[in-house]
Design a protein around this motif. Structure first.
Motif, mmCIF file in Angstrom:
data_model
loop_
_atom_site.group_PDB
_atom_site.id
_atom_site.type_symbol
_atom_site.label_atom_id
_atom_site.label_comp_id
_atom_site.label_asym_id
_atom_site.label_seq_id
_atom_site.Cartn_x
_atom_site.Cartn_y
_atom_site.Cartn_z
ATOM 1 N N ILE A 167 -14.275 9.049 5.351
ATOM 2 C CA ILE A 167 -14.622 7.628 5.366
ATOM 3 C C ILE A 167 -16.106 7.552 5.673
ATOM 4 N N ILE A 168 -16.892 7.189 4.685
ATOM 5 C CA ILE A 168 -18.347 7.205 4.795
ATOM 6 C C ILE A 168 -18.857 5.771 4.804
ATOM 7 N N ASP A 169 -19.536 5.407 5.893
ATOM 8 C CA ASP A 169 -19.990 4.024 6.070
ATOM 9 C C ASP A 169 -18.833 3.055 5.841
ATOM 10 N N GLU A 170 -17.687 3.422 6.412
ATOM 11 C CA GLU A 170 -16.467 2.617 6.428
ATOM 12 C C GLU A 170 -15.785 2.488 5.064
ATOM 13 N N VAL A 171 -16.213 3.299 4.098
ATOM 14 C CA VAL A 171 -15.585 3.284 2.770
ATOM 15 C C VAL A 171 -14.856 4.606 2.552
ATOM 16 N N LEU A 172 -13.582 4.531 2.154
ATOM 17 C CA LEU A 172 -12.790 5.725 1.901
ATOM 18 C C LEU A 172 -13.237 6.386 0.605
ATOM 19 N N LEU A 173 -13.580 7.673 0.685
ATOM 20 C CA LEU A 173 -13.916 8.450 -0.500
ATOM 21 C C LEU A 173 -12.619 8.951 -1.111
ATOM 22 N N SER A 174 -12.294 8.455 -2.291
ATOM 23 C CA SER A 174 -11.009 8.825 -2.875
ATOM 24 C C SER A 174 -11.085 8.756 -4.385
ATOM 25 N N GLY A 175 -9.981 9.163 -4.987
ATOM 26 C CA GLY A 175 -9.837 9.014 -6.431
ATOM 27 C C GLY A 175 -10.634 10.025 -7.227
ATOM 28 N N GLY A 176 -11.453 9.520 -8.138
ATOM 29 C CA GLY A 176 -12.106 10.367 -9.114
ATOM 30 C C GLY A 176 -11.240 10.465 -10.357
ATOM 31 N N PRO A 177 -11.813 10.885 -11.487
ATOM 32 C CA PRO A 177 -11.054 10.913 -12.743
ATOM 33 C C PRO A 177 -9.833 11.823 -12.698
ATOM 34 N N HIS A 178 -9.865 12.831 -11.807
ATOM 35 C CA HIS A 178 -8.727 13.741 -11.700
ATOM 36 C C HIS A 178 -8.000 13.591 -10.364
ATOM 37 N N GLY A 179 -8.373 12.578 -9.598
ATOM 38 C CA GLY A 179 -7.724 12.348 -8.312
ATOM 39 C C GLY A 179 -8.021 13.413 -7.285
ATOM 40 N N GLY A 180 -9.119 14.156 -7.478
ATOM 41 C CA GLY A 180 -9.368 15.317 -6.628
ATOM 42 C C GLY A 180 -10.458 15.142 -5.590
ATOM 43 N N ALA A 181 -10.945 13.915 -5.371
ATOM 44 C CA ALA A 181 -11.993 13.718 -4.369
ATOM 45 C C ALA A 181 -11.470 14.042 -2.978
ATOM 46 N N ALA A 182 -12.308 14.707 -2.187
ATOM 47 C CA ALA A 182 -12.001 15.049 -0.790
ATOM 48 C C ALA A 182 -10.787 15.968 -0.658
ATOM 49 N N GLY A 211 0.837 -1.190 0.000
ATOM 50 C CA GLY A 211 0.000 0.000 0.000
ATOM 51 C C GLY A 211 0.873 1.241 0.000
ATOM 52 N N ILE A 212 0.506 2.228 -0.817
ATOM 53 C CA ILE A 212 1.325 3.431 -0.960
ATOM 54 C C ILE A 212 0.465 4.675 -0.799
ATOM 55 N N GLY A 213 0.888 5.560 0.083
ATOM 56 C CA GLY A 213 0.291 6.882 0.205
ATOM 57 C C GLY A 213 1.284 7.907 -0.290
ATOM 58 N N THR A 214 0.839 8.820 -1.143
ATOM 59 C CA THR A 214 1.762 9.778 -1.741
ATOM 60 C C THR A 214 1.154 11.169 -1.809
ATOM 61 N N HIS A 215 2.010 12.140 -1.710
ATOM 62 C CA HIS A 215 1.638 13.521 -2.011
ATOM 63 C C HIS A 215 1.097 13.589 -3.439
ATOM 64 N N GLY A 216 0.074 14.428 -3.654
ATOM 65 C CA GLY A 216 -0.432 14.656 -5.003
ATOM 66 C C GLY A 216 -1.843 14.151 -5.203
ATOM 67 N N PHE A 217 -2.395 14.440 -6.372
ATOM 68 C CA PHE A 217 -3.710 13.943 -6.765
ATOM 69 C C PHE A 217 -3.520 12.549 -7.348
ATOM 70 N N VAL A 218 -4.312 11.589 -6.862
ATOM 71 C CA VAL A 218 -4.120 10.196 -7.250
ATOM 72 C C VAL A 218 -5.422 9.600 -7.790
ATOM 73 N N ASP A 219 -5.336 8.978 -8.940
ATOM 74 C CA ASP A 219 -6.416 8.137 -9.455
ATOM 75 C C ASP A 219 -6.258 6.795 -8.758
ATOM 76 N N SER A 220 -6.977 6.623 -7.648
ATOM 77 C CA SER A 220 -6.756 5.441 -6.806
ATOM 78 C C SER A 220 -7.232 4.158 -7.479
ATOM 79 N N LYS A 221 -8.196 4.255 -8.380
ATOM 80 C CA LYS A 221 -8.681 3.058 -9.067
ATOM 81 C C LYS A 221 -7.568 2.428 -9.898
ATOM 82 N N ASN A 222 -6.816 3.264 -10.596
ATOM 83 C CA ASN A 222 -5.756 2.774 -11.466
ATOM 84 C C ASN A 222 -4.367 2.910 -10.853
#
Length: 285
Positions: A138-153, A58-69
Motif C-alpha cells: 500500500i503506497i501512499d494509501e493506494v493498494l498496488l494490485s492487478g496488472g494485465p496478468h494479475g501479478g502485481a506484488a 468486496g471479494i478476496g480470492t486465491h489466484g492472480f486477479v485482474d482487479s480492474k476488471n
C-alpha cells in the motif's frame, strides 16, 4: 454503509456483512464447493435477501486477479475451474450492486494498512509467511494490485537464489521457497532434524538455532531488497510462521539492521483469520 466482504480459500469461503467500523452483522463460513461461481452467486443472493441494506460487495480470492476488471487471470488446482471467471461482471449483473475483486493476500494487506497494525503509516508492505509467501503493498494509501496478468506484488515469486530450489511456479529460487512454512519443512528435512516447523523455534538445539538463523537471514535480505523498491515505512508480517515471531524477531532485526538503506518498523499483523474478510470489505468501503 454496510458491505459484504468475502474471503475465498481452497477449503472454505467466509462471508461477512460489516460497516465502516468493522462491526459484524453476519459472519458465515461455508465449505468451498464447485462449480465455485455457482455456489458464490447462490450464497450472495441469499445473504442479500436477509440483508437488503448491503451497498456493495468486496471479494478476496486465491489466484492472480485482474482487479480492474474483476477477473481471475489464473488460479491453481486449489480452485478448479476458477481461472478465467469474470467474477465482477457476472456478480454485478446478478445482484445489481458494485463488486470489486482482488487477490486474497492484497486484501489482507489492505486490512492491516487501513485498520490494523499499519494504520498510522502511509507506505506499508505486508508479507504473509504461510504455506507459501504472499503479500501486498500500500503506497501512499493506494493498494498496488492487478496488472494485465494479475501479478502485481507477487513477492513470493521474486528470485532470491538463482538456480535455487524449484518453486511451484516452475522457476527456481523464489522467495517463498526460503521463507514460508513449506520452506521451513524442507530445511528441517534437509538438516535431518526430528521436529515439526511449529516445534523448531522452541527447542534448545544448536542445529535448530542455526536453521532459524538462516531463515531470518533470508527474510532480512528479502525485506531489504523490497525496501529498495518500495521505500516503505513499515513491514507487517502475518501468517502461521509470523505467529512464532517471539522466538525469532530479535534474530531478524539483528540481521536486518545493517542491510537497510533507512530504518523501518517491523510489526506483526493484528488480524489473523479476519484479515481476508475485513480486507475484502475495505475494497468497497
Amino acid at each position: 454503509m454496510k458491505v459484504l466482504g468475502i474471503d475465498i480459500g481452497g477449503t472454505k469461503v467466509r462471508m461477512g456483512v460489516v460497516d465502516e467500523s468493522m462491526n459484524i452483522y453476519l459472519d458465515k463460513k461455508i465449505p468451498t464447493t464447485f462449480p465455485l461461481y455457482n455456489m458464490l452467486e447462490k450464497e450472495v443472493i441469499n445473504i442479500l435477501d436477509e440483508h437488503p441494506d448491503v451497498d456493495a460487495i468486496g471479494i478476496g480470492t486465491h489466484g492472480f486477479v485482474d482487479s480492474k476488471n474483476g477477473r481471475v487471470v489464473y488460479a491453481t488446482d486449489l480452485l478448479p475451474g476458477w481461472t478465467g471467471t469474470e467474477v465482477k461482471a457476472q456478480l454485478e449483473e446478478a445482484t445489481g450492486l458494485r463488486v470489486e475483486v482482488d487477490n486474497d493476500a492484497n486484501c489482507a494487506a489492505l486490512a492491516e494498512a487501513r485498520i490494523g497494525a499499519a494504520k498510522d503509516y502511509n507506505r506499508t508492505l505486508c508479507l504473509t509467511l504461510g504455506t507459501g509467501l504472499g503479500g501486498g503493498a500500500i503506497i501512499d494509501e493506494v493498494l498496488l494490485s492487478g496488472g494485465p496478468h494479475g501479478g502485481a506484488a507477487e513477492f513470493g515469486h521474486m528470485i532470491l537464489y538463482p538456480n535455487g530450489v524449484t518453486c511451484t511456479c516452475g522457476r527456481r529460487g523464489c522467495f517463498e521457497q526460503y521463507v514460508s512454512g513449506t520452506a521451513l519443512r524442507r530445511r528441517i528435512k534437509e538438516a535431518s532434524l526430528p521436529y515439526e516447523p511449529e516445534e523448531l523455534f522452541t527447542v534448545d538445539d544448536p542445529k535448530a538455532k542455526q536453521l532459524i538463523r538462516e531463515f531470518t537471514y533470508d527474510l532480512a535480505v528479502i525485506i531489504s531488497s523490497l525496501q529498495a523498491t518500495f521505500d516503505m515505512e513499515v513491514v507487517v508480517l502475518s501468517g502461521g510462521v509470523a505467529e512464532a515471531s517471539d522466538y525469532w524477531m530479535d534474530d531478524l532485526l539483528d540481521q536486518l539492521k545493517p542491510m537497510l538503506l533507512n530504518d523501518i518498523d517491523v510489526k506483526i499483523a493484528e488480524f489473523k483469520n479476519d484479515a481476508g474478510m475485513f480486507g475484502a470489505a475495505q475494497l468497497v468501503l
